[in-house]
Design an enzyme around this catalytic site. Structure first.
Site, short mmCIF file in Angstrom:
data_model
loop_
_atom_site.label_atom_id
_atom_site.label_comp_id
_atom_site.label_asym_id
_atom_site.label_seq_id
_atom_site.Cartn_x
_atom_site.Cartn_y
_atom_site.Cartn_z
N TYR A 39 0.83 -1.22 0.00
CA TYR A 39 0.00 0.00 0.00
C TYR A 39 0.86 1.26 0.00
CZ TYR A 39 -3.89 -3.05 1.58
OH TYR A 39 -4.84 -4.03 1.72
N HIS A 97 0.35 -11.56 2.12
CA HIS A 97 -0.66 -10.80 1.35
C HIS A 97 -1.25 -11.63 0.21
CE1 HIS A 97 -1.77 -6.41 0.17
NE2 HIS A 97 -2.78 -7.24 0.01
#
Length: 267
Positions: A39, A97
């Site tokens: 991110y 992730h």
């Protein structure tokens, strides 16, 4: 330790935008924050948390290891970098992730490295994200189901992912739902809006309450104070059996997140 049922997501929020979102959320009473290495906002999230004045011990911070950092020689180093950016000595939960594309790094290798990170105190709990049944089984074989706190998956009224959910629950792996509002598409659904009117609630509150009533954790994001405040109130909304049945019928395998070259073969 349990996974908080309600938290703040920070996907696609960066710089001053994510700082404002996190600080406002913490001011309103949020205590769980979800971020990730990819991110590119961990440093901003860390700044927001520090400036909020909320005690670290009152927070539940989640981050996620990106695919480039999955090998055993990179995973722990990358998590230490994340901790530096987040201005904390530990995170409460660290997730893989995405599984390694084409199994370039075996599940056993990165799960054992993640478990080592837990053992040395960098993270309180560990888990996975975007894992299929087969991948969850490989993770269990590597570190034991008792060490897998959650599988964070795309889950919304349009993608209810029942096979994965049922298998995970049978193995005591908690489910965290992301994209719960289906990128906002579900907010305009006639079934959802009818239920919202019935309860004098917002569509977002209905969807978040539905997911939490099924036992999932939710991590909606917003940049608007009124939406952050409103979403928080989903925790007290109780849907009845008729509402839950009506939402269950909306499932249409409507997957929105399946990046080419990254996504596994979905169940």
């Amino acid at each position: 330790m349990t996974i908080p049922a309600f938290g703040l997501g920070t996907f696609r929020l960066k710089d001053d935008v994510v700082i404002a979102s996190v600080k406002t959320a913490l001011e309103l009473g949020y205590r769980a924050i979800d971020t990730a290495q990819i991110y590119e906002n961990e440093a901003a999230v860390g700044q927001a948390i520090e400036e909020s004045g909320v005690a670290r011990s009152d927070l539940f911070i989640t981050t996620k290891i990106w695919i480039e950092n999955l090998s055993k020689d990179k995973l722990i180093l990358s998590l230490k970098e994340s901790l530096g950016k987040l201005r904390t000595d530990y995170v409460d939960l660290t997730l893989i992730h995405w599984p390694s594309p084409s199994d370039a790094v075996p599940v056993a290798e990165f799960m054992q490295a993640l478990l080592e990170a837990k053992k040395i105190g960098l993270t309180r709990q560990i888990g996975v994200s975007n894992f299929t049944i087969d991948l969850m089984q490989q993770a269990i074989d590597a570190v034991g189901a008792e060490n897998i706190a959650t599988n964070q998956i795309e889950l919304s009224p349009y993608l209810q992912n029942r096979k994965v959910v049922e298998w995970a629950q049978q193995h005591d792996i908690h489910i965290t739902s992301y994209m719960t509002l289906a990128y906002g598409k579900a907010l305009a659904d006639a079934v959802i809006t009818r239920i919202a009117e019935k309860h004098n609630a917002t569509s977002a509150q209905v969807i978040l309450a539905w997911a939490m009533q099924l036992g999932y954790a939710v991590i909606p994001s917003s940049t608007r104070r009124e939406n952050l405040q409103s979403n928080l109130q989903a925790q007290t909304l109780k849907l009845d059996a008729e509402d839950m049945t009506a939402i269950a019928a909306l499932d249409c395998n409507g997957r929105l997140v399946s990046p080419e070259g990254l996504a596994p073969h979905w169940d």
